[in-house]
Write a protein that holds these residues in place. Structure first.
Motif: not given
Length: 222
Positions: A66-69, A111-115, A174-178, A208-219
């Motif tokens: 889950v990402r807290s957007d 807002h949350f995004t879930v994978a 961007q946001g915190t991923i759990y 769970i792992f906590v990841i801070q996602q900041e401006n991830a650059h992807v293709s």
């Protein structure tokens, strides 16, 4: 190896993903819980509340992150609602004959995004979950029935190496991923939100792992 992921958006004026508690105080977790997601998906699939076996099978069918957007235009806030209720549960599981005061927390403007990814030997496939959220049997809600959705749950399906990479394909990126997957060097936390196969509401603990996602650059982006 690339894996399929189902991406959901959890958006609404209020959300409430409850922690383990009793009736007099209903605190919430700051992100959607596994038990909450199982309940939401179970409603979409048409699983009845008393169907413990199906609920357990559903929980065992997927991994989640889950990402807290992060959103520049608004700041999330907390709201506490006051109730008086009858026949509340006591700590020993019995009903209280007296009315009690109850305070219930809610999150606003979040807002949350879930994978979601499919586990091996899953009884409920990712395709079944996709079809269910697109055409739900029962009306889903964001933790409590008083928390309606402001948009459909389904966002898209993507292929990626892991749960975190799947979320990095989805804006705002961007946001915190759990996440239930992650590197051992990452910060971790314990959450008591895994539904157990009991008639009473009881929960096991997961890490769970906590990841801070900041401006991830992807293709690729969605």
């Amino acid at each position: 190896m690339m894996t399929d992921f189902l991406i959901l958006r959890l958006q609404g004026p209020m959300q409430a993903w409850g922690k383990h508690t009793f009736e007099d105080y209903r605190p919430i977790e700051r992100f959607p819980t596994r038990s909450g997601l199982v309940g939401l998906l179970g409603a979409c699939l048409g699983i009845e509340r008393q169907d413990i076996r199906s609920r357990e099978s559903l929980s065992a069918s997927f991994k989640m992150a889950v990402r807290s957007d992060f959103r520049e235009e608004t700041e999330p806030c907390m709201l506490t609602d006051y109730h008086t209720i009858l026949a509340a549960r006591k700590a020993d599981g019995k009903r209280n004959k007296n009315a009690v005061q109850s305070y219930r927390e809610y999150m606003c403007d979040t807002h949350f995004t879930v994978a979601l990814s499919e586990k091996q030997s899953a009884e409920y496939s990712l395709k079944q979950l996709e079809n269910a959220v697109k055409s739900p049997c029962y009306t889903p809600s964001l933790g409590r029935r008083s928390c309606p959705l402001s948009r459909p749950l389904f966002e898209t399906c993507v292929q990626a190496n892991d749960l975190v990479s799947a979320l990095q394909l989805i804006s705002p990126r961007q946001g915190t991923i759990y996440s239930e997957e992650g590197k051992n060097s990452l910060p971790r936390m314990q959450v008591r939100d895994v539904p157990m196969s009991t008639k009473q509401r009881q929960f096991a603990t997961r890490e769970i792992f906590v990841i801070q996602q900041e401006n991830a650059h992807v293709s690729e982006s969605v």
